[in-house]
Design an enzyme around this catalytic site. Structure first.
Site, PDB file in Angstrom:
ATOM      1  N   ASN A 224       0.873  -1.182   0.000  1.00  0.00           N
ATOM      2  CA  ASN A 224       0.000   0.000   0.000  1.00  0.00           C
ATOM      3  C   ASN A 224       0.902   1.221   0.000  1.00  0.00           C
ATOM      4  O   ASN A 224       1.495   1.568   1.010  1.00  0.00           O
ATOM      5  CB  ASN A 224      -0.893  -0.029   1.256  1.00  0.00           C
ATOM      6  CG  ASN A 224      -1.716   1.241   1.391  1.00  0.00           C
ATOM      7  OD1 ASN A 224      -1.776   2.062   0.463  1.00  0.00           O
ATOM      8  ND2 ASN A 224      -2.358   1.413   2.541  1.00  0.00           N
TER       9      ASN A 224
ATOM     10  N   GLU B 109      -5.112  -4.658  10.719  1.00  0.00           N
ATOM     11  CA  GLU B 109      -4.105  -3.628  10.914  1.00  0.00           C
ATOM     12  C   GLU B 109      -4.382  -2.881  12.221  1.00  0.00           C
ATOM     13  O   GLU B 109      -5.188  -1.929  12.236  1.00  0.00           O
ATOM     14  CB  GLU B 109      -4.140  -2.629   9.749  1.00  0.00           C
ATOM     15  CG  GLU B 109      -3.838  -3.244   8.398  1.00  0.00           C
ATOM     16  CD  GLU B 109      -3.272  -2.226   7.422  1.00  0.00           C
ATOM     17  OE1 GLU B 109      -2.222  -2.519   6.849  1.00  0.00           O
ATOM     18  OE2 GLU B 109      -3.850  -1.147   7.252  1.00  0.00           O
TER      19      GLU B 109
ATOM     20  N   GLY C 250       2.752   2.524  10.713  1.00  0.00           N
ATOM     21  CA  GLY C 250       3.683   3.627  10.494  1.00  0.00           C
ATOM     22  C   GLY C 250       4.448   4.033  11.742  1.00  0.00           C
ATOM     23  O   GLY C 250       5.069   5.096  11.785  1.00  0.00           O
TER      24      GLY C 250
ATOM     25  N   HIS D 262      -9.431   1.422   4.975  1.00  0.00           N
ATOM     26  CA  HIS D 262      -8.162   1.582   5.687  1.00  0.00           C
ATOM     27  C   HIS D 262      -8.364   2.525   6.877  1.00  0.00           C
ATOM     28  O   HIS D 262      -9.157   3.463   6.808  1.00  0.00           O
ATOM     29  CB  HIS D 262      -7.107   2.141   4.734  1.00  0.00           C
ATOM     30  CG  HIS D 262      -5.729   2.081   5.306  1.00  0.00           C
ATOM     31  ND1 HIS D 262      -5.266   3.008   6.204  1.00  0.00           N
ATOM     32  CD2 HIS D 262      -4.732   1.184   5.133  1.00  0.00           C
ATOM     33  CE1 HIS D 262      -4.030   2.682   6.555  1.00  0.00           C
ATOM     34  NE2 HIS D 262      -3.677   1.590   5.916  1.00  0.00           N
TER      35      HIS D 262
ATOM     36  N   SER E 193       3.697  -1.889  10.288  1.00  0.00           N
ATOM     37  CA  SER E 193       5.155  -1.937  10.467  1.00  0.00           C
ATOM     38  C   SER E 193       5.760  -3.293  10.079  1.00  0.00           C
ATOM     39  O   SER E 193       6.698  -3.782  10.715  1.00  0.00           O
ATOM     40  CB  SER E 193       5.530  -1.556  11.898  1.00  0.00           C
ATOM     41  OG  SER E 193       5.099  -0.229  12.185  1.00  0.00           O
TER      42      SER E 193
ATOM     43  N   LYS F 292       0.110   4.226  -0.277  1.00  0.00           N
ATOM     44  CA  LYS F 292      -0.537   5.414   0.300  1.00  0.00           C
ATOM     45  C   LYS F 292      -0.337   6.617  -0.648  1.00  0.00           C
ATOM     46  O   LYS F 292      -0.300   6.429  -1.848  1.00  0.00           O
ATOM     47  CB  LYS F 292      -0.024   5.657   1.721  1.00  0.00           C
ATOM     48  CG  LYS F 292      -0.154   4.388   2.586  1.00  0.00           C
ATOM     49  CD  LYS F 292       0.056   4.614   4.049  1.00  0.00           C
ATOM     50  CE  LYS F 292      -0.114   3.287   4.794  1.00  0.00           C
ATOM     51  NZ  LYS F 292      -0.006   3.427   6.246  1.00  0.00           N
TER      52      LYS F 292
ATOM     53  N   GLU G 162      -6.710   4.885   7.946  1.00  0.00           N
ATOM     54  CA  GLU G 162      -6.504   6.313   7.639  1.00  0.00           C
ATOM     55  C   GLU G 162      -7.760   6.908   7.012  1.00  0.00           C
ATOM     56  O   GLU G 162      -8.108   8.062   7.261  1.00  0.00           O
ATOM     57  CB  GLU G 162      -5.274   6.464   6.722  1.00  0.00           C
ATOM     58  CG  GLU G 162      -3.989   6.214   7.500  1.00  0.00           C
ATOM     59  CD  GLU G 162      -2.848   5.618   6.700  1.00  0.00           C
ATOM     60  OE1 GLU G 162      -2.881   5.664   5.454  1.00  0.00           O
ATOM     61  OE2 GLU G 162      -1.917   5.088   7.338  1.00  0.00           O
TER      62      GLU G 162
HETATM   63  P1  13P Z   1       3.173   0.573   7.630  1.00  0.00           P
HETATM   64  O1  13P Z   1       3.667  -0.722   7.033  1.00  0.00           O
HETATM   65  O2  13P Z   1       3.910   1.767   7.120  1.00  0.00           O
HETATM   66  O3  13P Z   1       3.097   0.490   9.112  1.00  0.00           O
HETATM   67  O4  13P Z   1       1.663   0.769   7.105  1.00  0.00           O
HETATM   68  C1  13P Z   1       0.784  -0.279   7.238  1.00  0.00           C
HETATM   69  C2  13P Z   1      -0.431   0.047   6.469  1.00  0.00           C
HETATM   70  O5  13P Z   1      -1.190   0.926   6.836  1.00  0.00           O
HETATM   71  C3  13P Z   1      -0.685  -0.711   5.246  1.00  0.00           C
HETATM   72  O6  13P Z   1      -1.969  -0.483   4.781  1.00  0.00           O
END
Ligand code: 13P
Length: 257
Positions: free
Chosen positions: A11, A173, A179, A101, A219, A13, A103
């Site tokens: 992903n 997640e 992140g 997601h 992560s 983003k 976010e």
């Molecule tokens: P990270 O791998 O940067 O922690 O992000 C995970 C994520 O949100 C994947 O959709």
């Protein structure tokens, strides 16, 4: 129960222009030479603006890499300024759509109800949703993790036929692990994914639960992916930061080496 093939999804983003994205996928392809694609399905999820360019690169070089979108609207067309519809994505041979997601839930008002609409629209246009669920740190500390996961899974998949759930993916997640560099330990991730699978069994039956692929995200890195993949209920990973560097992402994909 069908054999569940590993699924590793990057992903990206809101990162990369379309020119950068082309370079990233080309580098990834070369880093993945000799990968056993029968063992692992590899998918990249760039921003909307790069989907067309990457589709062209993937198809012209016959790369065995799938394409995911990071969101979708549920209507097929019309006066919805700024939105992107399922047929637009299907036409670009997008195979998966990341839906709900954290976010999007936190910053853009996504709810289980809108997640459900997007899931149904994705399936109606013959693409596969990757439904994201996960608890916040506050919810974990208040012992609400199980309740949150069950509610999000049931809400997201409400009214979806079992045979379509079987073809879908769910990403666990934990919000606190995204992140932050603070990944869930493999046992915690395995328990969460196990709960998700038993929730699907309850709502959609054993066959759907046995086939749906459940991914861990938060992560993920070359250093921890192996531990996650060793868990019975973890079939793959949804990778954020570590998917932006082709060398690192390739090391995640080839976790068994
Ligand atoms: P990270 O791998 O940067 O922690 O992000 C995970 C994520 O949100 C994947 O959709």
């Amino acid at each position: 129960m069908t054999e569940r093939k590993d699924l590793i999804v990057g992903n990206w983003k809101m990162n990369s222009t379309h020119l950068e994205a082309i370079q990233m996928v080309q580098k990834l392809f070369y880093r993945l030479v000799a990968t056993d694609y029968d063992r692992v399905e590899v998918v990249v999820g760039p921003p909307f603006t790069s989907l067309r360019s990457i589709q062209t690169v993937i198809e012209s070089d016959s790369m065995p890499i799938g394409l995911a979108a990071q969101n979708v609207y549920w209507e097929a067309e019309g006066a919805f300024t700024g939105e992107v519809s399922p047929p637009m994505l299907a036409e670009l041979r997008v195979g998966h759509i990341i839906v709900g997601h954290s976010e999007r839930r936190a910053y853009f008002g996504e709810t289980d109800e809108t997640v459900n609409k997007r899931v149904k629209a994705t399936i109606a246009h013959e693409m596969k949703p990757i439904v994201c669920v996960g608890e916040t740190l506050d919810q974990r500390e208040a012992d609400q993790t199980a309740e949150v996961l069950v509610t999000q899974v049931k809400g997201g998949l409400n009214g979806v036929p079992p045979e379509d759930v079987a073809e879908s993916a769910i990403a666990y997640e934990p919000v606190w692990a995204i992140g932050t560099g603070r990944h869930a330990d493999a046992d915690t991730a395995g328990v969460g994914c196990g709960l998700i699978r038993s929730t699907v069994a309850e709502s959609h039956g054993d066959e759907a639960a046995g086939s749906v692929r459940i991914l861990y995200g938060g992560s993920v890195s070359p250093g921890n992916i192996k531990d996650f993949m060793a868990k019975r209920d973890i079939d793959g990973a949804l990778v954020g930061g570590a998917s932006l560097d082709p060398d690192t992402f390739a090391a995640v994909v080839r976790y068994w080496e």
